[in-house]
Enzyme design. Structure first.
Site, PDB file in Angstrom:
ATOM      1  N   LYS A 155       0.894  -1.165   0.000  1.00  0.00           N
ATOM      2  CA  LYS A 155       0.000   0.000   0.000  1.00  0.00           C
ATOM      3  C   LYS A 155       0.933   1.216   0.000  1.00  0.00           C
ATOM      4  CE  LYS A 155      -2.262   3.413   2.496  1.00  0.00           C
ATOM      5  NZ  LYS A 155      -2.004   4.400   1.426  1.00  0.00           N
ATOM      6  N   GLU A 229      10.004   1.639  10.215  1.00  0.00           N
ATOM      7  CA  GLU A 229      11.035   2.641   9.884  1.00  0.00           C
ATOM      8  C   GLU A 229      10.334   3.989   9.978  1.00  0.00           C
ATOM      9  OE1 GLU A 229      14.133   1.981   9.359  1.00  0.00           O
ATOM     10  OE2 GLU A 229      14.200  -0.129   8.816  1.00  0.00           O
ATOM     11  N   LEU A 230      10.545   4.706  11.099  1.00  0.00           N
ATOM     12  CA  LEU A 230       9.722   5.896  11.356  1.00  0.00           C
ATOM     13  C   LEU A 230      10.538   7.186  11.258  1.00  0.00           C
ATOM     14  CD1 LEU A 230       7.686   4.315  14.291  1.00  0.00           C
ATOM     15  CD2 LEU A 230       7.208   4.248  11.843  1.00  0.00           C
ATOM     16  N   CYS A 263      13.811  11.142   6.315  1.00  0.00           N
ATOM     17  CA  CYS A 263      13.830  10.718   7.723  1.00  0.00           C
ATOM     18  C   CYS A 263      15.216  10.941   8.313  1.00  0.00           C
ATOM     19  CB  CYS A 263      13.413   9.261   7.832  1.00  0.00           C
ATOM     20  SG  CYS A 263      14.323   8.196   6.734  1.00  0.00           S
TER      21      CYS A 263
HETATM   22  P1  NAP Z   1       2.704   8.802   6.852  1.00  0.00           P
HETATM   23  O1  NAP Z   1       1.661   9.835   6.793  1.00  0.00           O
HETATM   24  O2  NAP Z   1       2.871   8.059   8.107  1.00  0.00           O
HETATM   25  O3  NAP Z   1       2.404   7.794   5.649  1.00  0.00           O
HETATM   26  C1  NAP Z   1       3.183   6.648   5.412  1.00  0.00           C
HETATM   27  C2  NAP Z   1       2.291   5.553   4.877  1.00  0.00           C
HETATM   28  O4  NAP Z   1       1.414   5.136   5.914  1.00  0.00           O
HETATM   29  C3  NAP Z   1       1.399   6.005   3.733  1.00  0.00           C
HETATM   30  O5  NAP Z   1       1.221   4.941   2.835  1.00  0.00           O
HETATM   31  C4  NAP Z   1       0.090   6.329   4.446  1.00  0.00           C
HETATM   32  O6  NAP Z   1      -1.033   6.248   3.606  1.00  0.00           O
HETATM   33  C5  NAP Z   1       0.059   5.237   5.480  1.00  0.00           C
HETATM   34  N1  NAP Z   1      -0.771   5.544   6.638  1.00  0.00           N
HETATM   35  C6  NAP Z   1      -0.815   6.703   7.338  1.00  0.00           C
HETATM   36  N2  NAP Z   1      -1.676   6.592   8.367  1.00  0.00           N
HETATM   37  C7  NAP Z   1      -2.197   5.352   8.317  1.00  0.00           C
HETATM   38  C8  NAP Z   1      -3.164   4.642   9.083  1.00  0.00           C
HETATM   39  N3  NAP Z   1      -3.745   5.203  10.133  1.00  0.00           N
HETATM   40  N4  NAP Z   1      -3.473   3.394   8.725  1.00  0.00           N
HETATM   41  C9  NAP Z   1      -2.877   2.821   7.667  1.00  0.00           C
HETATM   42  N5  NAP Z   1      -1.963   3.412   6.886  1.00  0.00           N
HETATM   43  C10 NAP Z   1      -1.617   4.686   7.202  1.00  0.00           C
HETATM   44  O7  NAP Z   1       4.144   9.368   6.548  1.00  0.00           O
HETATM   45  P2  NAP Z   1       4.573  10.276   5.321  1.00  0.00           P
HETATM   46  O8  NAP Z   1       4.085  11.638   5.586  1.00  0.00           O
HETATM   47  O9  NAP Z   1       4.207   9.633   4.046  1.00  0.00           O
HETATM   48  O10 NAP Z   1       6.169  10.199   5.462  1.00  0.00           O
HETATM   49  C11 NAP Z   1       6.867  11.019   6.305  1.00  0.00           C
HETATM   50  C12 NAP Z   1       7.288  10.298   7.575  1.00  0.00           C
HETATM   51  O11 NAP Z   1       7.946   9.075   7.251  1.00  0.00           O
HETATM   52  C13 NAP Z   1       8.323  11.114   8.320  1.00  0.00           C
HETATM   53  O12 NAP Z   1       8.087  11.026   9.703  1.00  0.00           O
HETATM   54  C14 NAP Z   1       9.628  10.432   7.954  1.00  0.00           C
HETATM   55  O13 NAP Z   1      10.678  10.659   8.847  1.00  0.00           O
HETATM   56  C15 NAP Z   1       9.195   9.007   7.901  1.00  0.00           C
HETATM   57  N6  NAP Z   1      10.140   8.193   7.113  1.00  0.00           N
HETATM   58  C16 NAP Z   1      10.913   7.271   7.741  1.00  0.00           C
HETATM   59  C17 NAP Z   1      11.845   6.543   7.028  1.00  0.00           C
HETATM   60  C18 NAP Z   1      12.727   5.530   7.683  1.00  0.00           C
HETATM   61  O14 NAP Z   1      13.300   4.706   6.977  1.00  0.00           O
HETATM   62  N7  NAP Z   1      12.891   5.532   8.997  1.00  0.00           N
HETATM   63  C19 NAP Z   1      11.964   6.749   5.651  1.00  0.00           C
HETATM   64  C20 NAP Z   1      11.164   7.699   5.049  1.00  0.00           C
HETATM   65  C21 NAP Z   1      10.246   8.405   5.786  1.00  0.00           C
HETATM   66  P3  NAP Z   1      -1.711   7.592   2.990  1.00  0.00           P
HETATM   67  O15 NAP Z   1      -0.711   8.205   2.117  1.00  0.00           O
HETATM   68  O16 NAP Z   1      -2.881   7.029   2.253  1.00  0.00           O
HETATM   69  O17 NAP Z   1      -2.083   8.450   4.159  1.00  0.00           O
END
Ligand code: NAP
Length: 456
Positions: A155, A229-230, A263
């Site tokens: 997804k 991975e957050l 991230c």
């Molecule tokens: P996000 O809003 O958490 O979204 C990530 C994924 O999760 C998307 O596919 C999103 O779907 C899905 N998602 C969100 N809420 C959900 C829920 N309640 N139930 C099921 N799926 C859900 O994060 P983002 O804004 O795309 O990315 C930014 C974050 O990712 C930052 O905090 C960054 O640091 C972190 N990140 C971490 C790493 C690592 O390797 N540690 C790498 C890259 C990014 P939708 O798009 O449909 O909402």
């Protein structure tokens, strides 16, 4: 419709895609399960290698088209999008070349009889992936797990549906059987439903802490393993014996790469007193060189943020920081007078420990600057964070750099550079940055059954 490509530079909607219907979702789950059982898990390494090698080479052939899709959907500068495509292809190649060796049976020394550990695939895995590196994140999850004999369903973030489809098409064109790699335009309710499905054996999420907590809770209820991975708020420590020019160069690429939306971006700049003023001055001068423009134009240096919401959120964080006593040393506002979600390169100083900004992740070109008395104070601030993803230390004394690195409570520390990601380097964090590792030999061990076979 939740899945939409909206160009972050023009604000225009390019394409929308409907959420998957219930009967289609069931069909895809059944196909993935059957592909795992009867086809993919039964193939030997050589057969799986051929598919991944072909995918890597097709990705290089399609590099321009695939890179443009990234830029059109999430706004990355085109040269950086090209870099992401190349890195993703390298990850596919890396696991194709090394998986068999990483998963080779381990013969155990045992006082009696014979014992060995074999690594076998566990089944259908579900990945939830973010928009910021639309192919790299997916390659990190798909390549090792496919080579291990698992099949994957993904997804992707709802803002990068065309990248999601391009990656699925790549795998099909490379000869992956239907069901080995499946893209799902799933709603959040469907995510919960997929995780609960008995055919799904484990879940990997890359994204925010909030999404990680929700997805891991769904999986926990079903006793399914997860990797998370957050977010991160990586410290960038500059010690008094650092090479200043090198530190500035990496501070700029560490904070400004991907318009700050990484991230492992360098987010908190912690500089010891003798260098603090000079660092701040040079850092601001270099940040002042960035100019907004069309991210498809190679001459542009400042890309827009991925969405209007992302820009609004970052601006709110900056005003929240200021309301709690922080000072804006430069920037602080959106770029006016042009379309696109552009944020000015920004530096915040005077961020006290009780300022909410002190603990937040700033996902964009906003640097938090701290001046400290010495190495110990730098380490204390670096560790005073809910996150534990990466971090950097700048010093010309490499042994000192290693000593400092060992005291930093994160999954990765880079000496004399910002964060680097490469197929052979393990990637992941501790604390609220998640758990589990992707990439390297570690990344292929997360979702395999380490089965003991003992002969009496
Ligand atoms: P996000 O809003 O958490 O979204 C990530 C994924 O999760 C998307 O596919 C999103 O779907 C899905 N998602 C969100 N809420 C959900 C829920 N309640 N139930 C099921 N799926 C859900 O994060 P983002 O804004 O795309 O990315 C930014 C974050 O990712 C930052 O905090 C960054 O640091 C972190 N990140 C971490 C790493 C690592 O390797 N540690 C790498 C890259 C990014 P939708 O798009 O449909 O909402």
């Amino acid at each position: 419709m939740a899945y939409q490509s909206i160009n972050p530079y023009t604000g225009k909607l390019d394409k929308s895609f409907a959420d998957i219907e219930a009967n289609k979702l069931e069909e895809k789950l059944a196909l993935a399960h059957s592909c795992f059982k009867h086809d993919w898990s039964q193939r030997d390494f050589q057969a799986r290698t051929a598919v991944l090698k072909r995918a890597a080479s097709l990705m290089r052939e399609r590099a321009q088209m695939m890179a443009e899709l990234i830029t059109l959907e999430m706004g990355k500068l085109i040269a950086q999008s090209q870099g992401e495509v190349a890195l993703s292809a390298a990850i596919l190649d890396y696991y194709a070349d090394h998986a068999e060796q990483f998963l080779a049976p381990e013969i155990l020394k045992t006082p009696k009889g014979e014992a060995m550990v074999e690594s076998s695939p566990i089944g259908v895995l579900f990945g939830v992936e973010p928009w910021n590196y639309p192919y790299y994140q997916v390659a990190r999850f798909a390549a090792p797990n496919l080579m291990a004999g698992n099949v994957v369903m993904v997804k992707h973030a709802s803002s990068v549906p065309q990248c999601a489809l391009a990656f699925e098409q790549l795998m099909l064109d490379a000869g992956a059987p239907t069901g080995a790699y499946t893209n799902l335009f799933a709603t959040k309710d469907q995510v919960a439903q997929v995780i609960a499905d008995p055919r799904i054996r484990a879940v990997a999420l890359t994204g925010s802490e909030a999404a990680g907590a929700v997805v891991a809770a769904h999986a926990g209820k079903q006793l399914k393993k997860t990797t998370l991975e957050l977010g991160g708020s990586d410290a960038f420590i500059v010690l008094e014996d650092a090479d200043m020019d090198k530190a500035i160069k990496h501070a700029i690429s560490g904070r400004m790469g991907n318009s700050g939306q990484a991230c492992t971006a360098s987010k908190r700049f912690i500089v010891v007193e003798p260098l603090a003023d000079a660092f701040l001055e040079k850092f601001q001068a270099a940040l002042g060189q960035f100019a907004p423009g069309d991210p498809l134009d190679k001459a542009t240096t400042l890309a827009p943020l991925s969405s209007a919401e992302a820009l609004d959120h970052l601006l709110e964080q900056v005003s929240g920081a200021v309301a709690h006593g922080a000072r804006i040393a430069m920037g602080g506002s959106r770029v006016e007078g042009m379309p696109g979600n552009f944020m000015q390169p920004t530096v915040l100083t005077d961020i006290a420990g009780d300022n909410p900004a002190y603990r937040e992740e700033f996902f964009g070109p906003v640097a938090l600057f701290f001046r400290v008395a010495d190495e110990d104070a730098a380490i204390a601030i670096a560790n005073d964070s809910p996150f534990g993803l990466g971090g950097s230390v700048f010093t010309q004394d490499i042994e000192r750099g290693k000593r400092v690195a060992r005291k930093i409570d994160t999954g990765m520390v880079f000496i004399n550079s910002g964060a680097v990601s490469s197929p052979e380097l393990p990637f992941g964090g501790v604390k609220n940055s998640g758990y589990g590792r992707e990439l390297s030999s570690a990344g292929i061990q997360e979702f395999v059954n380490k089965k003991l076979i003992r002969v009496n």
